[in-house]
Enzyme design. Sequence first.
Site, short mmCIF file in Angstrom:
data_model
loop_
_atom_site.label_atom_id
_atom_site.label_comp_id
_atom_site.label_asym_id
_atom_site.label_seq_id
_atom_site.Cartn_x
_atom_site.Cartn_y
_atom_site.Cartn_z
N GLY A 1 -2.13 -9.70 -5.87
CA GLY A 1 -2.06 -8.23 -6.02
C GLY A 1 -2.68 -7.77 -7.32
O GLY A 1 -2.31 -6.73 -7.86
N GLY A 2 -3.67 -8.51 -7.79
CA GLY A 2 -4.29 -8.21 -9.09
C GLY A 2 -5.13 -6.95 -9.10
O GLY A 2 -5.51 -6.46 -10.16
N LEU B 1 -1.76 -1.35 -8.65
CA LEU B 1 -1.26 -0.58 -9.80
C LEU B 1 -0.79 -1.49 -10.93
O LEU B 1 -1.23 -1.37 -12.08
CB LEU B 1 -0.12 0.33 -9.33
CG LEU B 1 0.73 1.01 -10.39
CD1 LEU B 1 -0.07 2.00 -11.21
CD2 LEU B 1 1.94 1.71 -9.73
N TYR C 1 11.49 -2.99 4.22
CA TYR C 1 10.97 -3.43 2.91
C TYR C 1 12.08 -4.06 2.08
O TYR C 1 11.90 -5.12 1.47
CB TYR C 1 10.40 -2.20 2.21
CG TYR C 1 9.90 -2.38 0.80
CD1 TYR C 1 8.64 -2.90 0.53
CD2 TYR C 1 10.69 -1.98 -0.29
CE1 TYR C 1 8.17 -3.02 -0.77
CE2 TYR C 1 10.22 -2.10 -1.60
CZ TYR C 1 8.96 -2.61 -1.83
OH TYR C 1 8.49 -2.73 -3.12
N THR D 1 11.71 -0.39 -11.70
CA THR D 1 12.03 0.91 -11.09
C THR D 1 10.72 1.48 -10.52
O THR D 1 9.74 0.76 -10.41
CB THR D 1 12.54 1.88 -12.17
OG1 THR D 1 11.56 1.95 -13.20
CG2 THR D 1 13.85 1.40 -12.76
N LYS E 1 -1.87 15.98 -4.90
CA LYS E 1 -1.63 17.30 -4.29
C LYS E 1 -1.88 18.42 -5.29
O LYS E 1 -2.40 19.48 -4.95
CB LYS E 1 -0.20 17.37 -3.74
CG LYS E 1 -0.03 16.61 -2.44
CD LYS E 1 1.19 17.08 -1.66
CE LYS E 1 2.43 16.36 -2.07
NZ LYS E 1 3.62 16.75 -1.32
P1 NAP Z 1 -0.39 -1.68 -4.90
O1 NAP Z 1 -1.00 -0.86 -5.98
O2 NAP Z 1 -0.25 -1.08 -3.56
O3 NAP Z 1 -1.21 -3.04 -4.80
C1 NAP Z 1 -0.89 -3.98 -3.82
C2 NAP Z 1 -1.67 -5.22 -4.10
O4 NAP Z 1 -1.34 -6.21 -3.12
C3 NAP Z 1 -3.19 -5.01 -4.04
O5 NAP Z 1 -3.79 -5.84 -5.01
C4 NAP Z 1 -3.52 -5.50 -2.62
O6 NAP Z 1 -4.87 -5.94 -2.50
C5 NAP Z 1 -2.55 -6.67 -2.51
N1 NAP Z 1 -2.24 -7.03 -1.13
C6 NAP Z 1 -1.58 -6.27 -0.21
N2 NAP Z 1 -1.49 -6.92 0.96
C7 NAP Z 1 -2.11 -8.12 0.78
C8 NAP Z 1 -2.36 -9.23 1.62
N3 NAP Z 1 -1.93 -9.24 2.90
N4 NAP Z 1 -3.03 -10.28 1.11
C9 NAP Z 1 -3.46 -10.27 -0.17
N5 NAP Z 1 -3.22 -9.26 -1.03
C10 NAP Z 1 -2.58 -8.18 -0.55
O7 NAP Z 1 1.06 -2.18 -5.32
P2 NAP Z 1 1.81 -2.09 -6.73
O8 NAP Z 1 2.40 -0.72 -6.81
O9 NAP Z 1 0.95 -2.61 -7.81
O10 NAP Z 1 3.02 -3.08 -6.46
C11 NAP Z 1 3.02 -4.40 -6.95
C12 NAP Z 1 4.40 -5.01 -6.72
O11 NAP Z 1 5.40 -4.19 -7.33
C13 NAP Z 1 4.79 -5.09 -5.25
O12 NAP Z 1 5.44 -6.31 -5.01
C14 NAP Z 1 5.75 -3.92 -5.05
O13 NAP Z 1 6.65 -4.18 -4.01
C15 NAP Z 1 6.42 -3.87 -6.41
N6 NAP Z 1 6.97 -2.55 -6.81
C16 NAP Z 1 6.17 -1.43 -6.84
C17 NAP Z 1 6.72 -0.23 -7.26
C18 NAP Z 1 5.89 1.04 -7.36
O14 NAP Z 1 6.45 2.11 -7.71
N7 NAP Z 1 4.59 1.00 -7.14
C19 NAP Z 1 8.09 -0.16 -7.62
C20 NAP Z 1 8.85 -1.32 -7.60
C21 NAP Z 1 8.28 -2.52 -7.18
P3 NAP Z 1 -6.06 -4.89 -2.17
O15 NAP Z 1 -6.25 -4.05 -3.41
O16 NAP Z 1 -7.23 -5.74 -1.90
O17 NAP Z 1 -5.58 -4.09 -1.00
P1 GDP Z 2 11.48 6.21 -3.42
O1 GDP Z 2 11.73 6.35 -4.88
O2 GDP Z 2 11.54 4.80 -2.93
O3 GDP Z 2 12.35 7.12 -2.61
O4 GDP Z 2 9.97 6.62 -3.12
P2 GDP Z 2 8.96 7.73 -3.63
O5 GDP Z 2 8.26 7.30 -4.84
O6 GDP Z 2 8.12 8.00 -2.42
O7 GDP Z 2 9.81 9.02 -4.04
C1 GDP Z 2 10.45 9.79 -3.04
C2 GDP Z 2 11.12 11.04 -3.62
O8 GDP Z 2 10.13 11.95 -4.10
C3 GDP Z 2 11.89 11.76 -2.54
O9 GDP Z 2 12.98 12.47 -3.12
C4 GDP Z 2 10.84 12.73 -2.01
O10 GDP Z 2 11.43 13.86 -1.35
C5 GDP Z 2 10.16 13.15 -3.30
N1 GDP Z 2 8.78 13.65 -3.13
C6 GDP Z 2 8.34 14.91 -3.42
N2 GDP Z 2 7.05 15.06 -3.13
C7 GDP Z 2 6.61 13.85 -2.69
C8 GDP Z 2 5.33 13.38 -2.27
O11 GDP Z 2 4.32 14.07 -2.23
N3 GDP Z 2 5.28 12.05 -1.90
C9 GDP Z 2 6.36 11.24 -1.93
N4 GDP Z 2 6.23 9.94 -1.59
N5 GDP Z 2 7.60 11.66 -2.31
C10 GDP Z 2 7.70 12.96 -2.67
#
Ligand code: NAP
Ligand code: GDP
Length: 356
Positions: free
Chosen positions: A46-47, A50, A178, A206, A229
């Site tokens: 996932g390099g 984000l 998930y 978080t 948006k």
């Molecule tokens: P992201 O931006 O959606 O990136 C996902 C990464 O995983 C990308 O590098 C993607 O590659 C790769 N990937 C997805 N499916 C794959 C597959 N089948 N084979 C190989 N690579 C694959 O995700 P992120 O937000 O950085 O999240 C990283 C980790 O943090 C995840 O485990 C997620 O569950 C966890 N997390 C995220 C959040 C959040 O708010 N974003 C919060 C808590 C935990 P491509 O770029 O090539 O598609």
């Molecule tokens: P969660 O933290 O796992 O619930 O995921 P999100 O990052 O998608 O945040 C969801 C919260 O943001 C909920 O309270 C939604 O109602 C609110 N929200 C407001 N506008 C948006 C939007 O445009 N996209 C998403 N994903 N959530 C939104």
Amino acid sequence: MTSSIEIDKEFKMVSETAPVHAQVTMTQDGGADTALTDSDVVMVTGGSGLIGKALEWVVQEQARKGTSAGEKWVFLSSKDGDLVDRAATEAIFVKHRPTHVIHLAAKVGGLFANMRQKVDFYRQNVLLNDNVMECCHKFKVKKLISCLSTCIFPDKTSYPIDETMIHNGAPHMSNYGYSYAKRMIDVMNVCYRDDYGCNFTSIVPTNIYGPHDNFKLEDSHVIPGLIHKCYIAKQEGTPFVIWGSGTPLRQFIYSRDLAELIVWTLQNYESTEPIILSVDEAAELSIKQVAESIVKAMDFQGEVVYDTSKSDGQHKKTASNKKLRSFLPDYEFTSFEEGIQVACDWFVENYDNARK
Ligand code: NAP
Ligand code: GDP
């Protein structure tokens, strides 16, 4: 595609211009087993996502400052192989022979994507995690860090939530698939330790935000969704629509702070038990406060509307960072105001190439 960084004292790289807002002073308390050496290979699944891009940025910064051990970093994207596929996963391990793995790859999405695709979120993540973990065992990886999330905790719980509470009850229905897939990482970390002595652990971030996020309007998390948006509303002179009531509460960590804490975890945290990587409880914000910060950072002058026909999801998931603070009491998180400005500016400047 794979990008790799061979780090040595001569390493120089023109990095993005934003400064490092918070610095971790690395200690070597973890002892000889955890200290990285110049023969180590740290592979990041996932390099290209984000967190992966933030980690790459932090590693480049540390290399530039000469604070690295000379280890090699490999950052993978899905173009290097589909980790849902066992053979493709094994081929990646054969190619790179990692000594350490930071496993970030996952099917990731915000509240509304999770509500629509529970089966896909469960199956893809279970398969992908199983392949990566089994390969880490088979290829004798010295340390594996996988990524959980505070949204996988029980829906009905006391607050703040902490690392001991992951399996105490069913998760919120909005991200049922998930959450259970992610919880199995913690189960398997214990099983691999007990059966094979593997050094597997997990971090629990978080909500995260920063440059290189997924800005898709329907499927993204709240911050990138609202930034996109707001951008459109400003361009088209239309109202900026926030989904839900704006009252839910969330803790947000800036991606580059999280990346620094992941490097710290790699070098210093020696336990199978998960560790929550979160800002302090006092930094919790309502979605309305988040929207207001985005309005300010984007200099949006138009109307702001709340669409209460859309789901609020879980009201809150307030997490305790007491364990993290016991190791790093003085760590200074980037202020939300500063981080959101960087994220908004990044989106505007990279609009053509951003994931959206
Ligand atoms: P992201 O931006 O959606 O990136 C996902 C990464 O995983 C990308 O590098 C993607 O590659 C790769 N990937 C997805 N499916 C794959 C597959 N089948 N084979 C190989 N690579 C694959 O995700 P992120 O937000 O950085 O999240 C990283 C980790 O943090 C995840 O485990 C997620 O569950 C966890 N997390 C995220 C959040 C959040 O708010 N974003 C919060 C808590 C935990 P491509 O770029 O090539 O598609
Ligand atoms: P969660 O933290 O796992 O619930 O995921 P999100 O990052 O998608 O945040 C969801 C919260 O943001 C909920 O309270 C939604 O109602 C609110 N929200 C407001 N506008 C948006 C939007 O445009 N996209 C998403 N994903 N959530 C939104």
